[in-house]
Design a protein around this motif. Sequence first.
Motif, short mmCIF file in Angstrom:
data_model
loop_
_atom_site.label_atom_id
_atom_site.label_comp_id
_atom_site.label_asym_id
_atom_site.label_seq_id
_atom_site.Cartn_x
_atom_site.Cartn_y
_atom_site.Cartn_z
N ARG A 373 0.83 -1.21 0.00
CA ARG A 373 0.00 0.00 0.00
C ARG A 373 0.86 1.25 0.00
O ARG A 373 0.53 2.26 -0.64
CB ARG A 373 -0.91 0.00 1.23
CG ARG A 373 -2.00 -1.08 1.18
CD ARG A 373 -2.78 -1.09 2.48
NE ARG A 373 -3.84 -2.10 2.46
CZ ARG A 373 -4.62 -2.39 3.51
NH1 ARG A 373 -4.43 -1.73 4.67
NH2 ARG A 373 -5.56 -3.30 3.40
N LEU A 374 2.01 1.16 0.72
CA LEU A 374 2.91 2.31 0.75
C LEU A 374 3.46 2.60 -0.65
O LEU A 374 3.51 3.75 -1.08
CB LEU A 374 4.07 2.02 1.72
CG LEU A 374 5.12 3.11 1.88
CD1 LEU A 374 4.51 4.37 2.47
CD2 LEU A 374 6.27 2.61 2.75
N LEU A 375 3.86 1.53 -1.39
CA LEU A 375 4.37 1.72 -2.74
C LEU A 375 3.27 2.13 -3.71
O LEU A 375 3.55 2.69 -4.77
CB LEU A 375 5.04 0.43 -3.24
CG LEU A 375 6.37 0.07 -2.56
CD1 LEU A 375 6.88 -1.26 -3.06
CD2 LEU A 375 7.42 1.16 -2.81
N ALA A 376 2.03 1.84 -3.36
CA ALA A 376 0.91 2.24 -4.22
C ALA A 376 0.50 3.69 -3.99
O ALA A 376 -0.39 4.20 -4.69
CB ALA A 376 -0.27 1.31 -3.98
N GLY A 377 1.11 4.35 -2.99
CA GLY A 377 0.83 5.77 -2.75
C GLY A 377 -0.34 6.04 -1.82
O GLY A 377 -0.89 7.14 -1.83
N ARG A 378 -0.73 5.04 -1.01
CA ARG A 378 -1.87 5.25 -0.12
C ARG A 378 -1.53 6.19 1.02
O ARG A 378 -2.40 6.89 1.53
CB ARG A 378 -2.36 3.91 0.41
CG ARG A 378 -3.54 4.02 1.35
CD ARG A 378 -4.15 2.69 1.71
NE ARG A 378 -4.71 2.02 0.53
CZ ARG A 378 -5.45 0.91 0.60
NH1 ARG A 378 -5.69 0.36 1.78
NH2 ARG A 378 -5.91 0.36 -0.50
N TYR A 379 -0.27 6.23 1.46
CA TYR A 379 0.10 7.03 2.62
C TYR A 379 0.96 8.21 2.16
O TYR A 379 2.02 8.03 1.55
CB TYR A 379 0.87 6.19 3.65
CG TYR A 379 0.14 4.91 4.01
CD1 TYR A 379 -1.03 4.97 4.78
CD2 TYR A 379 0.61 3.67 3.58
CE1 TYR A 379 -1.71 3.79 5.11
CE2 TYR A 379 -0.05 2.51 3.91
CZ TYR A 379 -1.21 2.58 4.66
OH TYR A 379 -1.89 1.43 4.98
N LEU A 480 18.03 1.82 -8.86
CA LEU A 480 17.64 2.80 -7.85
C LEU A 480 16.73 3.85 -8.47
O LEU A 480 17.01 4.41 -9.54
CB LEU A 480 18.88 3.48 -7.26
CG LEU A 480 19.89 2.58 -6.54
CD1 LEU A 480 21.08 3.40 -6.05
CD2 LEU A 480 19.24 1.85 -5.37
N GLY A 481 15.60 4.13 -7.78
CA GLY A 481 14.71 5.21 -8.19
C GLY A 481 15.14 6.53 -7.58
O GLY A 481 16.10 6.62 -6.80
N ARG A 492 6.32 6.57 -7.90
CA ARG A 492 7.15 6.97 -9.04
C ARG A 492 8.58 6.41 -8.90
O ARG A 492 9.18 5.94 -9.87
CB ARG A 492 7.18 8.50 -9.13
CG ARG A 492 8.06 9.02 -10.27
CD ARG A 492 8.07 10.54 -10.30
NE ARG A 492 8.95 11.00 -11.35
CZ ARG A 492 8.61 11.14 -12.62
NH1 ARG A 492 7.36 10.84 -12.98
NH2 ARG A 492 9.45 11.58 -13.53
N SER A 493 9.11 6.45 -7.70
CA SER A 493 10.46 5.94 -7.47
C SER A 493 10.53 4.44 -7.76
O SER A 493 11.53 3.95 -8.28
CB SER A 493 10.89 6.22 -6.02
OG SER A 493 12.19 5.75 -5.79
#
Length: 747
Positions: A373-379, A480-481, A492-493
């Motif tokens: 969820r963190l990588l999906a941009g929820r937070y 690396l992003g 995005r990263s």
Amino acid sequence: MPKLKSHLFISYIASYLLVLFLPLVVINGLFSQRFILAYRNEINSKVQADLAQLAAAIDRELETMSQTASEIRLTMDLPAFSFLGDPLASRDAISRLSAYRTTNPLIEEVVLYPAQDDFAVASSSSCRKDLLVNQLLRSPRLSADQLRKLLETVEVPTALSHVEWKGTPGYLCMVYPIRTDYQTLAGSCLFLLPEASLSRLLEEKMGNYSASTYVLDRDGRPLFSSFALDSLSPDALAQGEALPEGRVVVDGEPYFAGSVQSGLLEWQYISLVPENQQLFQQLHTVSRELVLTTLLVVLAAGALIFVLMRVNYTPIRRLKEKALRIAHEEPAPHRSELDLISVALDTLSSRNLEMAERLESNAATIQNIYLQRLLAGRYATHLDFNRAAAECGLALKSEWYFAASVRVTPPETNLEVFAEQLQKALAPQMECCYIFTLEPGRILTVNGIRQDQQSEIGELYEQARARLSRRMELSVTVGLGSVGRETAGLPRSMMEAGQALDYRFVCGNDRTISIGELSLPGTPARYPHRQFEKLRNALQAGNEPETTAAVEQIMQYLESSNLPLFTAKNVCFELLNTFSRQLRPDDGLRCEAENSLLSLSSLDTAQDVLALVRELRKNLNKTSAPPSDRRGTETLISEMVEYVDQNCLRCDFSLQEMSERFNMLLPNLSQFFKDKTGQNLLDYSTSLRMNRACKLLVETQLPLKELGYQVGYYNVSSFIRRFKQTQGVTPGDYRRMYSTQQDPVGF
């Protein structure tokens, strides 16, 4: 216990009996072994002592002979001795030799061999030297000349075994040198000892052991022996199999071996005592009786153990009943009490493990869900994430974050262990949480870092990557992003990290690739059309230097232009395809190139493509060289015309076959033939077939199918169609039109 069906009961009894039986057997075995070993050592000691006494006794006899030879030197003037010149002196010498023989019972004859006289003197008579060495004294290993030379030049006491004296074999001849006061050789003295007397001397010392005794000289040759067996010779003894404790095996029979070397003439005394003596057999009988007694004691003890076990088994039976209730199983005759108790404990343990795994799995799953969820941009911030993930123990502390994509080869590596090691390696410098993906050998990481460390990210990851690669012997590539404030920029990263990892095709594996190394989006990249056109022209012309230059230009463009991954793979695809088209269809490298074209993604880097291209170029240089480089043009074109004339009427003839025959590519072959003859190769072969067909149509009545087969066509329809194309009429019409003509009209 009503019935004795318990495996546990039986196993306990067997174990108790084994505990009782093993020590008794070991003790009896050690006792018997030590007793027999002590006796064997005693036999060896006695054999050695008796051999030493025997050697000393024979050395004394030899010493007596040596002293006798010295007395002869002192009492007789051998340099001036002459049998014919002084017969009385010769008679005195015979008397002295007879006295020496009489005083030593082992000596049967004493012979004086002067160096300056033609006669030799014995204790009973005299004779010429030639008669002595040719008839009276014979050695099986020396000729008469060799024997004469030995008697005239002997330097040290020498033993000759198995000699013949006056026609009687079985003597040991001892030869001693006699020297003057000035140490010049004046002659030699011979002592003849019957080997039978020497054997009796051996038997007196070693006969109590039924031993076979051998005496060998310093060179290992046998001198005499006692109780010698036909199957037990000194040569067989030398080839015997050595055993411990002074034992040998000769011809499959064991013997005690004793050996002593004398100090006088370095003779070796060997005695073999057979082990199959009556006393040894008695010792083995006592050992067997001791083992039998041990077995009887074990059986009696086993009966007592059986009774006591029935009394002590009751508590175990009760425990079995409780285990059945816990495991919810029915009693089974093949299950022992311990098995049932183990099943009950395993049942309890599995229930506990299941509960623990559920808790752990739930925690790991929940952590993975929150990180996804963190990588999906929820937070938007790490504080939002911490509040949501507090229940599973996840917490982020940094304000700057970036994502990384890690690829590990081989894919079957234990990624969990690798991820933990990577997390530990980065822990001192940054926060790191990992997520497993569905792609084998690939993980994602979420990394938190201080603002002042942003410029060190690539270096820190490269150090950790290199360290883990060496330690775990893996191939690790990291993408690396970009770094962003808070967690909102992680999606995005993550995408940039994937793009950077895919760029390993251009940059190579085993390195850390940052998104900053890639070309900027939208930057136009010119395709190397001009270089490819130059490469194709060079390959067609067979110009190796221009081919090499064109390939190097394309590879330099590929490595220096920072092309997008899609464009880079297209360049590699066209490069492989250009080379593969220049190879013959049956060429192994062409198959390899075509396989690479079908699965270009299997080549991880552009350097892999370059290596394959270089191999293709080497093969191409061998197959596409101009004909003039290999042989004379006139000779080659003559061979080609002759080959077509001889083979074009075969149904299986093909131009591809001809190109392989002359080791040329088909386009090059056709162009070469046309340049030299002015006619197309296919047209030339077709004209030969049609000329032959015209001749057969006029001169024979063969059916068209058979006629077509004879001029190289399996299919009659193909033959008719080709004939009409070249002659303007069908074969049937041609036969009717020219049946009366003698010579066919050809193409």
